[in-house]
Structures are given as structure tokens and as C-alpha cells.
Design a protein around this motif. Structure first.
Motif, mmCIF file in Angstrom:
data_model
loop_
_atom_site.group_PDB
_atom_site.id
_atom_site.type_symbol
_atom_site.label_atom_id
_atom_site.label_comp_id
_atom_site.label_asym_id
_atom_site.label_seq_id
_atom_site.Cartn_x
_atom_site.Cartn_y
_atom_site.Cartn_z
ATOM 1 N N ILE A 28 -6.473 18.055 26.800
ATOM 2 C CA ILE A 28 -5.372 16.883 26.287
ATOM 3 C C ILE A 28 -6.022 15.060 26.789
ATOM 4 N N GLU A 29 -6.452 14.478 27.912
ATOM 5 C CA GLU A 29 -7.124 14.270 28.394
ATOM 6 C C GLU A 29 -8.164 13.375 29.083
ATOM 7 N N TYR A 30 -9.181 12.870 29.397
ATOM 8 C CA TYR A 30 -10.188 12.630 30.260
ATOM 9 C C TYR A 30 -9.427 11.725 30.838
ATOM 10 N N ASN A 31 -9.223 11.146 32.757
ATOM 11 C CA ASN A 31 -9.236 9.890 32.917
ATOM 12 C C ASN A 31 -11.143 9.912 33.787
ATOM 13 N N CYS A 32 -10.605 8.654 34.136
ATOM 14 C CA CYS A 32 -12.437 8.373 34.717
ATOM 15 C C CYS A 32 -12.367 7.844 35.610
ATOM 16 N N ARG A 33 -10.784 8.230 37.245
ATOM 17 C CA ARG A 33 -10.550 7.957 37.918
ATOM 18 C C ARG A 33 -9.401 9.385 38.687
ATOM 19 N N PHE A 34 -9.128 8.945 40.122
ATOM 20 C CA PHE A 34 -8.394 9.846 40.678
ATOM 21 C C PHE A 34 -7.389 9.733 39.973
ATOM 22 N N GLY A 35 -6.158 10.795 39.655
ATOM 23 C CA GLY A 35 -4.818 10.741 38.799
ATOM 24 C C GLY A 35 -3.824 10.071 40.006
ATOM 25 N N ASP A 36 -2.872 9.228 40.000
ATOM 26 C CA ASP A 36 -1.205 9.021 40.463
ATOM 27 C C ASP A 36 -0.499 9.653 40.031
ATOM 28 N N PRO A 37 0.356 10.569 40.887
ATOM 29 C CA PRO A 37 0.617 10.677 41.968
ATOM 30 C C PRO A 37 -0.534 12.101 42.245
ATOM 31 N N GLU A 38 -1.449 12.811 41.599
ATOM 32 C CA GLU A 38 -2.343 13.856 42.000
ATOM 33 C C GLU A 38 -2.645 13.655 43.492
ATOM 34 N N THR A 39 -3.615 12.401 43.209
ATOM 35 C CA THR A 39 -4.836 12.040 44.418
ATOM 36 C C THR A 39 -3.260 12.361 46.206
ATOM 37 N N MET A 48 -0.112 19.779 39.502
ATOM 38 C CA MET A 48 1.101 19.201 38.900
ATOM 39 C C MET A 48 1.558 18.661 38.888
ATOM 40 N N ASP A 49 1.883 17.754 37.876
ATOM 41 C CA ASP A 49 2.619 16.096 37.818
ATOM 42 C C ASP A 49 3.639 16.431 37.562
ATOM 43 N N HIS A 50 4.938 15.541 37.030
ATOM 44 C CA HIS A 50 5.984 15.416 36.758
ATOM 45 C C HIS A 50 6.546 14.160 36.220
ATOM 46 N N LYS A 51 6.267 14.328 34.837
ATOM 47 C CA LYS A 51 6.082 12.658 34.762
ATOM 48 C C LYS A 51 7.582 12.305 34.296
ATOM 49 N N ARG A 52 8.734 13.074 33.590
ATOM 50 C CA ARG A 52 9.466 12.221 33.746
ATOM 51 C C ARG A 52 10.362 11.730 34.212
ATOM 52 N N THR A 89 6.939 8.538 32.820
ATOM 53 C CA THR A 89 7.241 7.267 33.928
ATOM 54 C C THR A 89 5.775 8.059 34.596
ATOM 55 N N GLY A 90 4.878 6.697 35.075
ATOM 56 C CA GLY A 90 4.239 7.266 36.028
ATOM 57 C C GLY A 90 4.212 8.610 36.182
ATOM 58 N N GLY A 91 4.817 9.323 37.090
ATOM 59 C CA GLY A 91 4.643 10.493 37.792
ATOM 60 C C GLY A 91 5.762 10.366 38.646
ATOM 61 N N LEU A 139 -14.506 12.639 37.892
ATOM 62 C CA LEU A 139 -13.522 12.640 36.776
ATOM 63 C C LEU A 139 -12.173 13.846 36.628
ATOM 64 N N TYR A 140 -11.683 12.995 35.582
ATOM 65 C CA TYR A 140 -10.115 14.343 35.656
ATOM 66 C C TYR A 140 -9.623 14.165 34.349
ATOM 67 N N PHE A 141 -9.552 15.751 34.329
ATOM 68 C CA PHE A 141 -9.163 16.742 33.273
ATOM 69 C C PHE A 141 -7.826 16.967 32.961
#
Ligand code: AMP
Ligand code: GLY
Length: 422
Positions: free
Chosen positions: A282-293, A211-215, A225-227, A268-270
């Protein structure tokens, strides 16, 4: 083996720390890396988007394997260029990275293959887009088609905001060419879950959910923010939701990309939303997430480098991929003012025994000490046997770090704890 990692943020630091644990890893180059990871990798001042310089570096140094972490170089075709030069690489081809590089592409893919996502329309003409927002349901989400450094999504609460978004993207081109096409989509509601996966196009193995926290501010207030922090696992991602996601989203996406002649090999990031109608993309990313990784990899009990090489070779079914049953929490320490203007150059002091502090934006001063050099500066991760323990440990570690001009959210993981109580 000598490994070249492309990118220079907290995500890359987490990847480097994990591959360093592998008995297969010898020397690690980070391009460009940052001063905070100098103890873990040799940082080479070549930008992640300078494809010619990266390829030239790889050819003139003993690089046995490359890992391309950020979206821009993948979408620009860096993995293809390295592969052509005989350097095996973790990261999708340009043809496959389009799944993140073009939102119009990903929406059409999902529609064609019946993968659940928000209803949408695609526009290449500003007037048509304006006419549409005159009468569509509000709130509505306006997205620039191409990459926009994570800023290309506007959730318009009013018709005026939606029109302003169309004007700024399509006419003022605030995101350049990325706004020549926009996707306007239905506003979905529900908790968000990030699931990263390893796939070689034949096998897909989801990693632990997060779970990310974007705000920027506590209570999910303030600008995006970026997370600002992450927790894993994500309590909204129940076994039932996991089963549905595998059947309705993950495997269908892998198969759809194969059918389109765009086999996806990499991470592949879902980005999912768990709506009342079930999970939707909501979106796909073609990479590891930041800061999920920064929370997912510390929970990986297997050899990351070995898994990555299996992905590259197309033998992921033979890889051992195990995640601990533990939880992790990452609290991002950012420069005061971020994501708007902020000062750089503040002294950072990190106790040596904190092993999971990932440095996103720092440089080494002439005095050998570390100074802040970006908006997001540190990601402080701790593992625990529960989310609650991981959160407490992460904040205890944060308090031991000196970063005078820094700030951090005090409520990372609070929503996850609440979900566990409900
Ligand atoms: P993205 O850059 O696509 O991840 O979007 C950024 C954020 O906007 C997501 O994490 C969601 O919080 C939000 N978002 C994107 N699309 C939608 C949608 N259709 N409905 C509601 N929120 C959305
Ligand atoms: N944390 C969201 C992303 O990496 O896109």
C-alpha cells in the motif's frame, strides 16, 4: 557515545528509551523532543525540519551519532548533510528517502521490478486526472504524490468525491507542491499489516509485524488520525504470508533500490494489504512508523543502538537482532476533539511505575508538572505473553493515568483478537 535524535513524538520517545538501554549510549539529545521525555534526553528546541540549525548544533556539540526519525527531514536530505559533516547517521539518504517522498516514484519502482501493488495511473495534468475519474472503477484511491503529513490519501466512494479530491489536490493545492502530481489507484481490500525492517542495502531484517488503528473512534469509525493504537504481532501476518513478503516484496525492493543507484540504509517500512491475491504494498515509508514503533521496540530483545550502527556501517549481517515471542499493545491517549480542534494545557499525571508510557505531545509547566500540548498526547504500551494479556495490561495502565480532557479508543486490538479466533 553521545547521540542526537531528531523528532519529538511518541515514536522518538520509544527510540530514545530503547537506546538508553544500550551500554554504548551516554548522553542523548532530542531535537526538539518534548517536555514528557525530559527525564530521558536533553531536549533542545530546534525543529526537526530546521536542517541548518540541526547541522550547526551537531557540529558545535559532542555528537557521535545521529538518528533521524521523521519523514520530512529525511526527504529533505538531513542524513546526507550530517554524513557530509562526518557525523554518522541512522536514516536513508535523500535519494533513497524518495521511496516515501514520492508516491509516483514508488509506484513506478514497483511496476518496473514486478513488486505487487494496486494498479494505478499517474497524472500531472488536472484535466487528464478528471477525465480518468469520469470512467474509472469506484471506489478509487486518490493520492498526492509528495508528503502531506499523512493526510494525502483520499478513498473516494463516489465519482464526485474522486473529482473533489483531484480538484483540492491539483487545483486548490491544499497540500501545496505535493499535489502537483497525483496517483490514482485501484481500491484494494483486505487486512492491513505494518512491517518495519532494518536494512543496509545488503541484508534486510524484518521486525515483528504490527497492526495500526487509524480511525479516531471505536469500531474503526470517525476521521483518519495519525494512529490511535497498535498491537504486535499482527495475527494476519502468518508464516506463509511472511515467506511470500520476503520473496515477493522485501528483498525485491531492497535490490530494486540498489539497481536504481538509491541504496536504502535505515528503517524501511512496508505498509501491506493482505488481499485475496496475496500481499500487496500500500505504501513504503522511509522511517519507523508511529505508533508502530511503540509496540515493536519494546519487543526487541537486542541492542537497538548496536543494530543501527551496523546499518550505518553496512554490516547488518553481523548484528544480533532478536525479538521476544511476546505481544505488545499501545493505546494512544489523545486530546478530546483530535484530529480536529482540541484544547491544550490539560494536566497529565502518570504513575512512576508505568515504564512504557511514551509521550507524544506534552510540555513541562513552570510548576514542573506535565501538561498536554498536542493532539496525540501519550502512547501507553504494555507487553504480555499473548495479545489478549497485552491489551488488558495496556488498558489497566491507561486507567491509572489522569488526563481529564483526553480520550482513547476502547477497542485497540479487538480486530486482532477476532482474527485469532477465526
Ligand atoms: P497511506 O498514507 O498510503 O498509508 O494511506 C493511508 C491509508 O489509506 C492506508 O493505511 C490504507 O488504509 C488506505 N489505502 C491506501 N491505499 C489504498 C488502496 N489502494 N486501497 C485501499 N485502501 C488504501
Ligand atoms: N502509522 C503509520 C505511519 O507511521 O505512517
Amino acid at each position: 557515545m553521545n547521540i542526537m535524535v531528531i523528532g519529538g513524538g511518541g515514536r522518538e520517545h520509544a527510540i530514545i528509551r530503547k537506546i538508553k538501554e544500550s551500554p554504548l549510549a551516554d548522553h542523548i539529545y532530542a531535537l526538539p523532543g518534548n517536555g514528557g521525555m525530559a527525564a530521558d534526553a536533553e531536549c533542545v528546541p530546534i525543529g526537526a525540519e530546521d536542517l541548518d540549525a540541526i547541522v550547526a548544533f551537531a557540529e558545535s556539540h559532542p555528537v557521535d551519532y545521529a538518528i533521524v526519525a521523521p519523514d520530512d527531514p529525511l526527504v529533505m536530505g538531513l542524513a546526507d548533510r550530517l554524513t557530509e559533516k562526518g557525523i554518522p547517521c541512522f536514516g536513508p539518504s535523500k535519494d533513497a528517502a524518495i521511496i516515501e517522498g514520492s508516491k509516483a516514484f514508488s509506484k513506478e519502482l514497483m511496476k518496473k521490478y514486478g513488486i505487487p501493488t494496486a494498479e494505478y495511473e499517474i497524472f500531472t495534468d488536472a484535466e487528464d486526472a478528471m477525465n480518468y475519474v469520469e470512467s474509472c472503477k469506484i471506489p478509487v484511491v486518490v493520492k498526492a504524490d509528495g508528503l502531506a503529513k499523512g493526510k494525502g490519501v483520499i478513498i473516494a466512494q463516489t465519482r464526485e468525491e474522486a473529482k473533489d479530491a483531484v480538484t483540492s489536490m491539483m487545483e486548490d493545492r491544499i497540500f501545496g507542491e505535493s499535489g502537483s502530481c497525483v496517483v490514482i489507484e485501484e481500491f484494494l481490500e483486505g487486512p492491513e499489516v505494518s512491517v518495519l525492517s532494518f536494512t543496509d542495502g545488503k541484508t534486510l531484517i524484518p521486525m515483528v509485524s504490527s497492526m495500526d488503528h487509524k480511525r479516531a473512534l471505536d469500531g474503526d469509525l470517525g476521521p483518519n488520525t495519525g494512529g490511535m493504537g497498535t498491537v504486535a504481532p499482527n495475527p494476519y501476518y502468518t508464516p506463509e504470508i511472511d515467506e511470500r513478503c520476503r520473496e515477493e516484496i522485501f528483498l525485491p525492493t531492497m535490490i530494486a533500490m540498489n539497481k536504481e543507484g538509491r541504496t536504502f540504509k535505515g528503517c524501511l517500512y512496508f505498509g501491506l494489504m493482505i488481499t485475496a491475491d496475496g500481499p500487496k504494498v500500500i505504501e513504503y515509508n522511509c522511517r519507523f512508523g508511529d505508533p508502530e514503533t511503540q509496540v515493536v521496540l519494546p519487543l526487541l530483545d537486542s541492542d537497538l543502538l548496536d543494530i543501527m550502527m551496523h546499518v550505518t556501517k553496512g554490516t547488518l549481517d553481523e548484528a544480533e537482532v532478536n525479538f521476544a515471542d511476546d505481544a505488545a499493545c499501545c493505546v494512544v491517549m489523545a486530546s478530546k476533539g483530535y484530529p480536529r480542534s482540541y484544547e491544550k494545557g490539560c494536566l497529565l499525571e502518570i504513575p512512576d511505575d508505568l515504564k512504557n508510557v511514551y509521550v507524544a505531545g506534552a510540555r513541562k509547566g513552570d510548576d514542573g508538572r506535565l501538561y498536554s500540548d498536542g493532539g496525540r498526547v501519550l502512547g501507553v504500551t504494555e507487553r504480555g505473553s499473548s495479545i489478549s494479556e497485552a491489551i488488558d495490561k495496556a488498558y489497566a495502565s491507561v486507567k491509572r493515568i489522569t488526563f481529564t480532557n483526553g480520550f482513547y479508543r476502547k477497542d485497540i486490538g479487538a480486530r486482532a483478537l477476532k482474527a485469532l479466533e477465526d
